[in-house]
Design a protein around this motif. Structure first.
Motif, PDB file in Angstrom:
ATOM      1  N   PHE A  26     -48.843   6.643 -18.703  1.00  5.70           N
ATOM      2  CA  PHE A  26     -48.641   6.434 -20.134  1.00  5.70           C
ATOM      3  C   PHE A  26     -49.184   7.621 -20.934  1.00  5.70           C
ATOM      4  N   ALA A  27     -50.331   8.159 -20.516  1.00  6.16           N
ATOM      5  CA  ALA A  27     -50.902   9.321 -21.199  1.00  6.16           C
ATOM      6  C   ALA A  27     -49.990  10.537 -21.059  1.00  6.16           C
ATOM      7  N   ALA A  28     -49.404  10.705 -19.877  1.00  6.83           N
ATOM      8  CA  ALA A  28     -48.476  11.816 -19.659  1.00  6.83           C
ATOM      9  C   ALA A  28     -47.242  11.698 -20.538  1.00  6.83           C
ATOM     10  N   GLN A  29     -46.932  10.458 -20.952  1.00  4.85           N
ATOM     11  CA  GLN A  29     -45.790  10.210 -21.832  1.00  4.85           C
ATOM     12  C   GLN A  29     -46.179  10.309 -23.310  1.00  4.85           C
ATOM     13  N   GLY A  30     -47.428  10.649 -23.583  1.00  5.40           N
ATOM     14  CA  GLY A  30     -47.857  10.870 -24.958  1.00  5.40           C
ATOM     15  C   GLY A  30     -48.672   9.765 -25.581  1.00  5.40           C
ATOM     16  N   ALA A  31     -48.930   8.684 -24.850  1.00  5.74           N
ATOM     17  CA  ALA A  31     -49.703   7.575 -25.410  1.00  5.74           C
ATOM     18  C   ALA A  31     -51.196   7.871 -25.340  1.00  5.74           C
ATOM     19  N   GLY A  32     -51.926   7.370 -26.326  1.00  8.00           N
ATOM     20  CA  GLY A  32     -53.370   7.351 -26.238  1.00  8.00           C
ATOM     21  C   GLY A  32     -53.792   6.090 -25.516  1.00  8.00           C
ATOM     22  N   CYS A  33     -54.881   6.147 -24.786  1.00  5.70           N
ATOM     23  CA  CYS A  33     -55.300   5.000 -23.979  1.00  5.70           C
ATOM     24  C   CYS A  33     -56.762   4.650 -24.222  1.00  5.70           C
ATOM     25  N   THR A  34     -57.038   3.366 -24.295  1.00  5.19           N
ATOM     26  CA  THR A  34     -58.403   2.862 -24.255  1.00  5.19           C
ATOM     27  C   THR A  34     -58.577   2.130 -22.938  1.00  5.19           C
ATOM     28  N   GLU A  40     -69.425   2.029 -17.337  1.00  3.05           N
ATOM     29  CA  GLU A  40     -69.137   3.082 -18.307  1.00  3.05           C
ATOM     30  C   GLU A  40     -68.911   4.430 -17.634  1.00  3.05           C
ATOM     31  N   ASP A  41     -69.709   4.778 -16.632  1.00  3.71           N
ATOM     32  CA  ASP A  41     -69.571   6.073 -15.973  1.00  3.71           C
ATOM     33  C   ASP A  41     -68.211   6.205 -15.289  1.00  3.71           C
ATOM     34  N   THR A  42     -67.792   5.142 -14.602  1.00  4.86           N
ATOM     35  CA  THR A  42     -66.490   5.160 -13.940  1.00  4.86           C
ATOM     36  C   THR A  42     -65.364   5.273 -14.959  1.00  4.86           C
ATOM     37  N   LEU A  43     -65.515   4.584 -16.077  1.00  2.00           N
ATOM     38  CA  LEU A  43     -64.516   4.648 -17.139  1.00  2.00           C
ATOM     39  C   LEU A  43     -64.411   6.057 -17.713  1.00  2.00           C
ATOM     40  N   LEU A  44     -65.545   6.694 -17.975  1.00  2.00           N
ATOM     41  CA  LEU A  44     -65.535   8.039 -18.538  1.00  2.00           C
ATOM     42  C   LEU A  44     -64.872   9.033 -17.592  1.00  2.00           C
ATOM     43  N   SER A  45     -65.157   8.898 -16.309  1.00  2.08           N
ATOM     44  CA  SER A  45     -64.526   9.765 -15.317  1.00  2.08           C
ATOM     45  C   SER A  45     -63.015   9.569 -15.313  1.00  2.08           C
ATOM     46  N   ALA A  46     -62.589   8.313 -15.403  1.00  2.39           N
ATOM     47  CA  ALA A  46     -61.158   8.015 -15.435  1.00  2.39           C
ATOM     48  C   ALA A  46     -60.515   8.578 -16.695  1.00  2.39           C
ATOM     49  N   ALA A  47     -61.165   8.394 -17.832  1.00  2.00           N
ATOM     50  CA  ALA A  47     -60.612   8.881 -19.100  1.00  2.00           C
ATOM     51  C   ALA A  47     -60.477  10.400 -19.095  1.00  2.00           C
ATOM     52  N   ASN A  48     -61.423  11.083 -18.461  1.00  6.19           N
ATOM     53  CA  ASN A  48     -61.361  12.542 -18.391  1.00  6.19           C
ATOM     54  C   ASN A  48     -60.205  13.037 -17.535  1.00  6.19           C
ATOM     55  N   SER A  49     -59.647  12.151 -16.712  1.00  4.26           N
ATOM     56  CA  SER A  49     -58.520  12.544 -15.858  1.00  4.26           C
ATOM     57  C   SER A  49     -57.169  12.349 -16.547  1.00  4.26           C
ATOM     58  N   LEU A  50     -57.182  11.798 -17.750  1.00  4.64           N
ATOM     59  CA  LEU A  50     -55.931  11.522 -18.450  1.00  4.64           C
ATOM     60  C   LEU A  50     -55.412  12.760 -19.174  1.00  4.64           C
ATOM     61  N   HIS A  51     -54.105  12.876 -19.221  1.00  6.40           N
ATOM     62  CA  HIS A  51     -53.454  13.993 -19.903  1.00  6.40           C
ATOM     63  C   HIS A  51     -53.697  13.935 -21.411  1.00  6.40           C
ATOM     64  N   GLN A  53     -52.202  15.865 -24.895  1.00  9.50           N
ATOM     65  CA  GLN A  53     -51.218  16.796 -25.435  1.00  9.50           C
ATOM     66  C   GLN A  53     -51.843  17.627 -26.549  1.00  9.50           C
ATOM     67  N   GLU A  54     -51.729  18.932 -26.412  1.00  5.88           N
ATOM     68  CA  GLU A  54     -52.283  19.819 -27.426  1.00  5.88           C
ATOM     69  C   GLU A  54     -51.536  19.653 -28.744  1.00  5.88           C
ATOM     70  N   GLY A  55     -52.301  19.654 -29.822  1.00  5.47           N
ATOM     71  CA  GLY A  55     -51.694  19.592 -31.133  1.00  5.47           C
ATOM     72  C   GLY A  55     -51.241  18.217 -31.567  1.00  5.47           C
ATOM     73  N   SER A  56     -51.476  17.200 -30.736  1.00 10.14           N
ATOM     74  CA  SER A  56     -51.077  15.838 -31.089  1.00 10.14           C
ATOM     75  C   SER A  56     -52.308  15.033 -31.494  1.00 10.14           C
ATOM     76  N   SER A  57     -52.066  13.838 -32.000  1.00 11.45           N
ATOM     77  CA  SER A  57     -53.162  12.951 -32.394  1.00 11.45           C
ATOM     78  C   SER A  57     -53.625  12.065 -31.238  1.00 11.45           C
ATOM     79  N   GLN A  58     -53.099  12.333 -30.054  1.00 11.48           N
ATOM     80  CA  GLN A  58     -53.416  11.525 -28.874  1.00 11.48           C
ATOM     81  C   GLN A  58     -54.912  11.572 -28.562  1.00 11.48           C
ATOM     82  N   GLN A  59     -55.519  10.395 -28.435  1.00  8.81           N
ATOM     83  CA  GLN A  59     -56.926  10.310 -28.081  1.00  8.81           C
ATOM     84  C   GLN A  59     -57.130   9.197 -27.058  1.00  8.81           C
ATOM     85  N   HIS A  60     -58.130   9.376 -26.201  1.00 10.46           N
ATOM     86  CA  HIS A  60     -58.447   8.380 -25.193  1.00 10.46           C
ATOM     87  C   HIS A  60     -59.877   7.885 -25.398  1.00 10.46           C
TER      88      HIS A  60
END
Length: 253
Positions: A26-34, A40-51, A53-60
Motif C-alpha cells: 500500500f505504501a508503494a502505491q502512495g498510501a500513508g500507513c499507521t 513499539e520497537d518492532t513497529l518502528l522497524s517495520a515503519a522504517n521499511s515502508l516506501h 514518495q518524495e515531494g508527497s504528503s505521505q507519512q507513516h
C-alpha cells in the motif's frame, strides 16, 4: 479502480507477516500507513521499511497497544493527530497448535480476544470515523479483515483459531449489509497456508512438504501474494462483501 495515492491506511498486525506485506504494498502505491501492534520497537522497524514518495504528503506512523483492549482503540480514535482513515486492515492474530482438550483457558481467551474481539473493536471504533468522511457516492472507504481458510474448512489442532476466524467472516458479512449505504465497503481475506512466522509456529516447517502436497499448486503461499489480493479489495470500488480465498486451490480439495 481507485488510486491509493494520498489515502491513509490503518493496519493492525502491521509489524510483521501479512500485515507488514500489505503495508509495504500500500505504501508503494502512495498510501500513508499507521501500523498497529504490541511492540513499539518492532513497529518502528517495520515503519522504517515502508516506501516514502518524495515531494508527497505521505507519512507513516506507529501506535503500540493490545488490539484486544477497547481502551487502545478508543485512545487511537481520540488522538488529535489521527489521520483520515480511508482503509482499515485488521490483520492482527495469534495462532494455535493444540487439540481443544489440551488448550489452556488463557490460550482460548487470548486467541478469541485477539483474532475476533480485536477485529470487532477496530471496526466498531473506525466505522463512525469513516461515516463522517464520506465525500460523494464514488468515494468509498474500505475495511479489509484477514481471516483464514480454516474459518470454513477447519484444521487439526486449530479449533479455537478456526472458531475465531469464522467469527471474523460472519462479522464482515454482517458489516457489509450495515455499512454499504454509508459508502463503506467490507471484505474479508481467507489465506490458506502462507509462509509466515505464525505458520512456522503452528504448522512446523518440518511439515512444509506434507502441507505442500495437499495444495493443488504444490506450495505454500507468500505474504506478498496475500497483499496483492488486499490491494484489489482496496482499489476496486464495487468489491463489497467479498470472501476471497488465497489458498493455492486448497479449498477445492
Amino acid at each position: 479502480m481507485q488510486s491509493l495515492a494520498g489515502k491513509h491506511c490503518f493496519i493492525s498486525g502491521g509489524s510483521r507477516g501479512i500485515g507488514l506485506a500489505i503495508a509495504r504494498l500500500f505504501a508503494a502505491q502512495g498510501a500513508g500507513c499507521t501500523l498497529i501492534g504490541r511492540d513499539e520497537d518492532t513497529l518502528l522497524s517495520a515503519a522504517n521499511s515502508l516506501h516514502r514518495q518524495e515531494g508527497s504528503s505521505q507519512q507513516h506512523y506507529t501506535t503500540a497497544f493490545d488490539v484486544s483492549t477497547q481502551n487502545g482503540w478508543e485512545k487511537l480514535i481520540s488522538d488529535s493527530k489521527l489521520q483520515t482513515c480511508d482503509i482499515l486492515v485488521n490483520a492482527a492474530g495469534v495462532s494455535q497448535n493444540s487439540f481443544l482438550f489440551n488448550t489452556s483457558r488463557l490460550d482460548v481467551t487470548e486467541i478469541i480476544a485477539t483474532n475476533l474481539t480485536g477485529t470487532i473493536w477496530g471496526c466498531k471504533h473506525f466505522i463512525p470515523k469513516m461515516m463522517k468522511q464520506r465525500k460523494g457516492k464514488l468515494i468509498t472507504r474500505c475495511i479489509i479483515n484477514v481471516a483464514s481458510l480454516l474459518a470454513t474448512h477447519g484444521g487439526r489442532g486449530a479449533s479455537v483459531y478456526a472458531a475465531s476466524k469464522a467469527g471474523v467472516v460472519g462479522l464482515t458479512r454482517s458489516l457489509a449489509w450495515e455499512v454499504g449505504r454509508f459508502g463503506i465497503r467490507a471484505n474479508v481475506l481467507l489465506p490458506g497456508y502462507i509462509q509466515t512466522d505464525m505458520t512456522k509456529g503452528s504448522a512446523g516447517m518440518d511439515r512444509k512438504n506434507e502441507l505442500s502436497a495437499l495444495i493443488p499448486l504444490g506450495r505454500l503461499g507468500l505474504v506478498e501474494e496475500v497483499a496483492t489480493a488486499a490491494l484489489f479489495l482496496a482499489q476496486n470500488s464495487y468489491a463489497h462483501n467479498c470472501v476471497l480465498n488465497i489458498d493455492g486451490g486448497l479449498s477445492a480439495t
